[in-house]
Design a protein around this motif. Structure first.
Motif, PDB file in Angstrom:
ATOM      1  N   VAL A 204     -59.657  78.557  13.415  1.00  0.00           N
ATOM      2  CA  VAL A 204     -59.834  78.083  12.035  1.00  0.00           C
ATOM      3  C   VAL A 204     -58.661  78.549  11.168  1.00  0.00           C
ATOM      4  O   VAL A 204     -58.123  77.780  10.358  1.00  0.00           O
ATOM      5  N   PHE A 205     -58.250  79.778  11.347  1.00  0.00           N
ATOM      6  CA  PHE A 205     -57.122  80.333  10.592  1.00  0.00           C
ATOM      7  C   PHE A 205     -55.834  79.574  10.909  1.00  0.00           C
ATOM      8  O   PHE A 205     -55.042  79.255  10.014  1.00  0.00           O
ATOM      9  N   ALA A 206     -55.612  79.268  12.192  1.00  0.00           N
ATOM     10  CA  ALA A 206     -54.408  78.534  12.591  1.00  0.00           C
ATOM     11  C   ALA A 206     -54.365  77.152  11.964  1.00  0.00           C
ATOM     12  O   ALA A 206     -53.309  76.684  11.524  1.00  0.00           O
ATOM     13  N   ALA A 207     -55.510  76.480  11.917  1.00  0.00           N
ATOM     14  CA  ALA A 207     -55.556  75.152  11.313  1.00  0.00           C
ATOM     15  C   ALA A 207     -55.192  75.195   9.838  1.00  0.00           C
ATOM     16  O   ALA A 207     -54.649  74.227   9.280  1.00  0.00           O
ATOM     17  N   ALA A 208     -55.449  76.342   9.194  1.00  0.00           N
ATOM     18  CA  ALA A 208     -55.190  76.459   7.757  1.00  0.00           C
ATOM     19  C   ALA A 208     -53.751  76.853   7.440  1.00  0.00           C
ATOM     20  O   ALA A 208     -53.183  76.387   6.442  1.00  0.00           O
ATOM     21  N   VAL A 209     -53.129  77.701   8.266  1.00  0.00           N
ATOM     22  CA  VAL A 209     -51.831  78.270   7.872  1.00  0.00           C
ATOM     23  C   VAL A 209     -50.661  77.828   8.735  1.00  0.00           C
ATOM     24  O   VAL A 209     -49.504  77.950   8.311  1.00  0.00           O
ATOM     25  N   PHE A 210     -50.922  77.329   9.948  1.00  0.00           N
ATOM     26  CA  PHE A 210     -49.804  77.021  10.841  1.00  0.00           C
ATOM     27  C   PHE A 210     -49.088  75.748  10.409  1.00  0.00           C
ATOM     28  O   PHE A 210     -49.630  74.943   9.649  1.00  0.00           O
ATOM     29  N   ALA A 211     -47.883  75.572  10.890  1.00  0.00           N
ATOM     30  CA  ALA A 211     -47.088  74.395  10.542  1.00  0.00           C
ATOM     31  C   ALA A 211     -46.173  74.044  11.713  1.00  0.00           C
ATOM     32  O   ALA A 211     -46.036  74.811  12.673  1.00  0.00           O
ATOM     33  N   ASN A 212     -45.548  72.890  11.649  1.00  0.00           N
ATOM     34  CA  ASN A 212     -44.623  72.451  12.700  1.00  0.00           C
ATOM     35  C   ASN A 212     -43.263  73.103  12.461  1.00  0.00           C
ATOM     36  O   ASN A 212     -42.369  72.531  11.848  1.00  0.00           O
ATOM     37  N   VAL A 213     -43.115  74.314  12.946  1.00  0.00           N
ATOM     38  CA  VAL A 213     -41.932  75.109  12.637  1.00  0.00           C
ATOM     39  C   VAL A 213     -40.840  75.017  13.705  1.00  0.00           C
ATOM     40  O   VAL A 213     -39.757  75.572  13.520  1.00  0.00           O
ATOM     41  N   LEU A 214     -41.109  74.342  14.824  1.00  0.00           N
ATOM     42  CA  LEU A 214     -40.108  74.228  15.883  1.00  0.00           C
ATOM     43  C   LEU A 214     -39.592  72.795  15.966  1.00  0.00           C
ATOM     44  O   LEU A 214     -40.362  71.842  15.839  1.00  0.00           O
ATOM     45  N   PRO A 215     -38.298  72.615  16.162  1.00  0.00           N
ATOM     46  CA  PRO A 215     -37.754  71.266  16.327  1.00  0.00           C
ATOM     47  C   PRO A 215     -38.228  70.644  17.633  1.00  0.00           C
ATOM     48  O   PRO A 215     -38.402  71.336  18.641  1.00  0.00           O
ATOM     49  N   THR A 216     -38.480  69.346  17.623  1.00  0.00           N
ATOM     50  CA  THR A 216     -38.910  68.635  18.826  1.00  0.00           C
ATOM     51  C   THR A 216     -37.970  67.476  19.117  1.00  0.00           C
ATOM     52  O   THR A 216     -37.255  67.000  18.232  1.00  0.00           O
ATOM     53  N   SER A 217     -37.980  67.022  20.340  1.00  0.00           N
ATOM     54  CA  SER A 217     -37.161  65.874  20.742  1.00  0.00           C
ATOM     55  C   SER A 217     -37.884  65.125  21.858  1.00  0.00           C
ATOM     56  O   SER A 217     -38.822  65.650  22.476  1.00  0.00           O
ATOM     57  N   ARG A 218     -37.451  63.908  22.138  1.00  0.00           N
ATOM     58  CA  ARG A 218     -38.103  63.051  23.121  1.00  0.00           C
ATOM     59  C   ARG A 218     -37.585  63.319  24.530  1.00  0.00           C
ATOM     60  O   ARG A 218     -36.954  62.478  25.153  1.00  0.00           O
ATOM     61  N   ILE A 219     -37.852  64.523  25.000  1.00  0.00           N
ATOM     62  CA  ILE A 219     -37.435  64.866  26.359  1.00  0.00           C
ATOM     63  C   ILE A 219     -38.538  64.489  27.343  1.00  0.00           C
ATOM     64  O   ILE A 219     -39.711  64.453  27.004  1.00  0.00           O
ATOM     65  N   ARG A 220     -38.151  64.204  28.577  1.00  0.00           N
ATOM     66  CA  ARG A 220     -39.096  63.791  29.607  1.00  0.00           C
ATOM     67  C   ARG A 220     -39.419  64.956  30.523  1.00  0.00           C
ATOM     68  O   ARG A 220     -38.580  65.801  30.817  1.00  0.00           O
ATOM     69  N   LEU A 221     -40.659  64.966  30.995  1.00  0.00           N
ATOM     70  CA  LEU A 221     -41.082  66.001  31.933  1.00  0.00           C
ATOM     71  C   LEU A 221     -40.539  65.694  33.317  1.00  0.00           C
ATOM     72  O   LEU A 221     -40.746  64.610  33.856  1.00  0.00           O
ATOM     73  N   ASP A 222     -39.833  66.664  33.874  1.00  0.00           N
ATOM     74  CA  ASP A 222     -39.353  66.538  35.242  1.00  0.00           C
ATOM     75  C   ASP A 222     -40.409  67.139  36.168  1.00  0.00           C
ATOM     76  O   ASP A 222     -40.456  68.352  36.390  1.00  0.00           O
ATOM     77  N   MET A 223     -41.290  66.285  36.672  1.00  0.00           N
ATOM     78  CA  MET A 223     -42.431  66.743  37.461  1.00  0.00           C
ATOM     79  C   MET A 223     -42.018  67.528  38.699  1.00  0.00           C
ATOM     80  O   MET A 223     -42.656  68.545  39.026  1.00  0.00           O
ATOM     81  N   PRO A 224     -40.987  67.111  39.451  1.00  0.00           N
ATOM     82  CA  PRO A 224     -40.581  67.937  40.605  1.00  0.00           C
ATOM     83  C   PRO A 224     -40.242  69.373  40.207  1.00  0.00           C
ATOM     84  O   PRO A 224     -40.579  70.311  40.943  1.00  0.00           O
ATOM     85  N   SER A 225     -39.602  69.547  39.055  1.00  0.00           N
ATOM     86  CA  SER A 225     -39.263  70.902  38.612  1.00  0.00           C
ATOM     87  C   SER A 225     -40.519  71.709  38.325  1.00  0.00           C
ATOM     88  O   SER A 225     -40.624  72.891  38.696  1.00  0.00           O
ATOM     89  N   PHE A 226     -41.493  71.081  37.664  1.00  0.00           N
ATOM     90  CA  PHE A 226     -42.734  71.795  37.370  1.00  0.00           C
ATOM     91  C   PHE A 226     -43.461  72.182  38.651  1.00  0.00           C
ATOM     92  O   PHE A 226     -43.970  73.301  38.783  1.00  0.00           O
ATOM     93  N   LEU A 227     -43.513  71.266  39.608  1.00  0.00           N
ATOM     94  CA  LEU A 227     -44.182  71.564  40.872  1.00  0.00           C
ATOM     95  C   LEU A 227     -43.482  72.701  41.611  1.00  0.00           C
ATOM     96  O   LEU A 227     -44.128  73.556  42.229  1.00  0.00           O
ATOM     97  N   LEU A 228     -42.160  72.715  41.525  1.00  0.00           N
ATOM     98  CA  LEU A 228     -41.406  73.788  42.179  1.00  0.00           C
ATOM     99  C   LEU A 228     -41.672  75.138  41.519  1.00  0.00           C
ATOM    100  O   LEU A 228     -41.729  76.167  42.205  1.00  0.00           O
TER     101      LEU A 228
END
Length: 499
Positions: A204-228
């Motif tokens: 509840v506290f996070a919903a009240a005070v948090f914000a989008n403080v990190l930059p984002t970009s349209r990167i794709r998930l490399d599934m083989p890397s995650f599996l490794l």
């Protein structure tokens, strides 16, 4: 051909627009910084409690489900294991998903896992709930650190990370005391009920005070890397944990598979234009040494949290409440020393703090080697308190020192790799210490403590020989202070849109 180029250019412009649009969210007002810090600390306290709260509750859980000690230790080990596997994914999601919905979402995953554990009818359901808790807890810890490194200037990072260390290290130390009391009074399931209630308030506290403080970009998930990464971290952790109980073919196969997965993962990241995790962070001298030291520190920090309560209960004949209270002085020392360690880091750097903390940790582990069933609880508690003081002095300054040299664009990768490797060693530590101790009471505890003393000795050598302060640190700090002063002179609320 021209159409293809135009599309590619447009995609690049869209990605850059995403980055630029989010860049303004990085700068936050001092008031918002503190609210976010408080929320992150509260969430980490709730999630970190369950990393070790069950150590003093293992005997009643083992008795209720009718399982062996080796199986029971996985209730603790699986938490660190799954965290190690999922932390690299957190780095990707932190760069892809807006901060606020991502943060609230992982809190929800943690709460669901906690509910499963509280209602678990068998050991399989309990382990599944622990795995879900680890997914949420690992993401909370990692994204929290990334956010703090992003919104606070370099000159304040040591102090801020010292306060953050209260949640990361003090909570796991306090947890066995709380867990032992609850296990003896209201039952081990109440540990999950209490933690779930705390995390619900944090949501509840996070919903009240948090914000989008990190930059984002349209990167794709490399599934083989995650599996490794899953194969590497999971295979190494499971393999070492299994082999501590004796030769096992499955354990050997898992260890070999994990090592192969790690090699293939690194090779793939070096070839990808946009890596899943940028392993180039290991080109930083500080980061390499910091990771080595952190792995050694986690070996000494996590394992004894399981073996000390077992020694007090099984080796000395006391109940869970007593074993928990015996750890309380160390918990209090950890709470006091984490902010002090962070403030000292800002003043004198990492080297002297690391040497003193490592020496105290080594001395305490050597003393634990000579503990007997007739040793007074007061002496046992005092030695453990020295151990927690040493660990608290090293933990957060080590992380801050390791990551601060990295470029801001690589902070997420560095933090994730640092935490993933440390958590993997935490899982290994629990399995190794429990495997060495076995059912041999105080004799097994002494042997496991000897292994911890060896790790602490190597940590001290690393601190003396390889951790060093640089003059460039002071210059960077001075520049950051100037930048922060300029930001403070602009009291415009820049988070209205980001919220």
């Amino acid at each position: 051909m021209s159409t293809s180029k135009s599309t590619a250019c447009q995609s690049m412009r869209d990605d850059q627009t995403d980055i630029n649009a989010n860049a303004a969210a990085v700068t936050v007002t001092p008031r918002r910084r503190m609210l976010i810090l408080i929320n992150i600390i509260l969430c980490c306290i709730a999630s970190s409690l369950l990393s070790t709260a069950l150590s003093t509750a293992l005997p009643p859980i083992i008795s209720e489900f009718g399982i062996a000690v080796g199986t029971g230790q996985w209730i603790t080990s699986i938490y660190s294991l799954v965290m190690a596997v999922m932390i690299p994914m957190t780095a990707f999601l932190a760069k892809r998903v807006p901060t606020k919905p991502f943060y609230i979402g992982v809190i929800g995953v943690f709460l669901f896992g906690t509910t499963l554990c509280m209602c678990a009818p068998n050991i399989q359901t309990l382990l599944l709930g622990r795995a879900l808790q680890a997914i949420g807890g690992g993401a909370i810890m990692t994204v929290g650190q990334i956010v703090l490194f992003t919104i606070f200037p370099i000159a304040q990072r040591g102090t801020i990370m010292g306060w953050y260390g209260l949640a990361l290290s003090a909570a796991p130390v306090v947890a066995p005391t709380l867990g032992g009391i609850l296990a003896d009074t209201t039952g081990w399931r109440s540990i999950f009920a209490l933690t779930g209630a705390g995390m619900l308030l944090a949501l509840v506290f996070a919903a009240a005070v948090f914000a989008n403080v990190l930059p984002t970009s349209r990167i794709r998930l490399d599934m083989p890397s995650f599996l490794l990464t899953a194969i590497a971290f999971g295979g190494v952790t499971y393999g070492i944990g299994t082999l501590t109980g004796g030769f096992d073919r499955v354990g050997c196969a898992a260890l070999v598979l994990g090592v192969i997965g790690a090699v293939l993962f690194v090779r793939r990241q070096l070839r990808l234009e946009t890596p899943f995790l940028d392993v180039h962070v290991f080109q930083s001298y500080r980061f390499r040494i910091g990771v080595i030291a952190a792995c050694l520190l986690y070996l000494v920090m996590i394992g004894p949290m399981t073996t000390i309560p077992l020694a007090v209960q099984d080796g000395m004949g006391f109940v869970a409440t007593v074993s928990g209270l015996m750890l309380l002085p160390g918990s209090l020392c950890s709470i006091v020393m984490n902010p002090i360690g962070g403030a000292l880091f800002d003043r004198i750097g990492a080297r002297r703090i690391a040497i003193v903390g490592s020496a105290l940790t080594l001395a305490s582990m050597v003393a634990l080697v000579f503990m007997q069933s007739t040793t007074s609880l007061a002496m046992f508690a005092g030695i453990n308190a020295v151990r927690t003081i040493g660990i608290s002095l090293v933990l957060m300054p080590l992380l801050t020192w390791s990551v601060s040299e990295l470029d801001e664009s690589k902070t997420a990768d560095g933090t994730s790799l640092f935490n993933a490797l440390a958590q993997m060693m935490g899982a290994v530590s629990t399995a190794v210490f429990a495997g060495i101790m076995g059912n041999r009471g105080m004799t097994g505890f002494n042997l496991s403590s000897a292994f911890g003393a060896l790790c602490a000795l190597v940590l001290l050598i690393v601190a003396v020989v390889f951790i060093r302060n640089r003059r460039a640190d002071a210059a960077a700090t001075a520049d950051e202070i100037s930048d922060d002063a300029i930001d403070a002179a602009q009291p415009v609320e820049q988070l209205a849109v980001a919220s």
